[in-house]
Design an enzyme around this catalytic site. Sequence first.
Site, short mmCIF file in Angstrom:
data_model
loop_
_atom_site.label_atom_id
_atom_site.label_comp_id
_atom_site.label_asym_id
_atom_site.label_seq_id
_atom_site.Cartn_x
_atom_site.Cartn_y
_atom_site.Cartn_z
CG ASP A 101 -2.00 -1.04 1.16
OD1 ASP A 101 -2.05 -1.79 0.15
OD2 ASP A 101 -2.79 -1.14 2.11
CG ASP B 237 -12.72 -1.50 -1.01
OD1 ASP B 237 -12.24 -2.63 -1.19
OD2 ASP B 237 -12.30 -0.47 -1.57
#
Length: 238
Positions: free
Chosen positions: A8, A129
């Site tokens: 990330d 998500d």
Amino acid sequence: MILYPAIDLKDGQAVRLLRGEMDKATVFNTDPAAQARAFQDAGCQWLHLVDLNGAFAGQPVNGAAVEAILAATSVPAQLGGGIRDMATIEGWLTKGIARVILGTVAVENPALVRQAAAAFPGQVAVGIDARKGRVATKGWAEETDVMVTDLAAAFEDAGVAAIIYTDIDRDGAMGGPNVAATADLARATSIPVIASGGVSSLADLVALRDTGVIAGAISGRALYDGALDLAEALNALA
């Protein structure tokens, strides 16, 4: 089941967030390309990259770090975060990203997902998500009334390569993945489902694999913290 080590990217560094909160970022490597090489050296088949700044900005922000990772590695990489138009999709695929992940636009502009999946077969995934079964967008900052299963069903015939399903409340929390919800989603769609969020041990990976319906799993913090040994995990899943 394929294990995807996660990198990330925030401000050019490899970080992990706690439950998607940008102000709760832990920097694990200031050299994302070196981190990617380490994952490749351990034997991974894929890399999972996220441009966190890009997810909030709505356009690529950590492009230099992504390009450095592509230059340093030879395994395929999938990338999400700030990819919201055809030009950006095409740009990343041209630069060597193997698969783009479309999240926010899957809710706001599903026609783009269909267009991209048709134009680039096998190279477009949908990122779903969710908190408590409802989809969140824009770097998880905005919650919608769209249910996970409904969004997945909308792309059933679109030619999408995969769905990356993240349970936000589990992400970075080292509390284990939501195996039941992920397996339910996988059974509800013919699109391969990749689990993300909370994978923190070899037992978690085995539990996901043993459902028999989950195609992959993404792990980040557990690999950085040492709770999960990548080479050992890959060997156990082989």
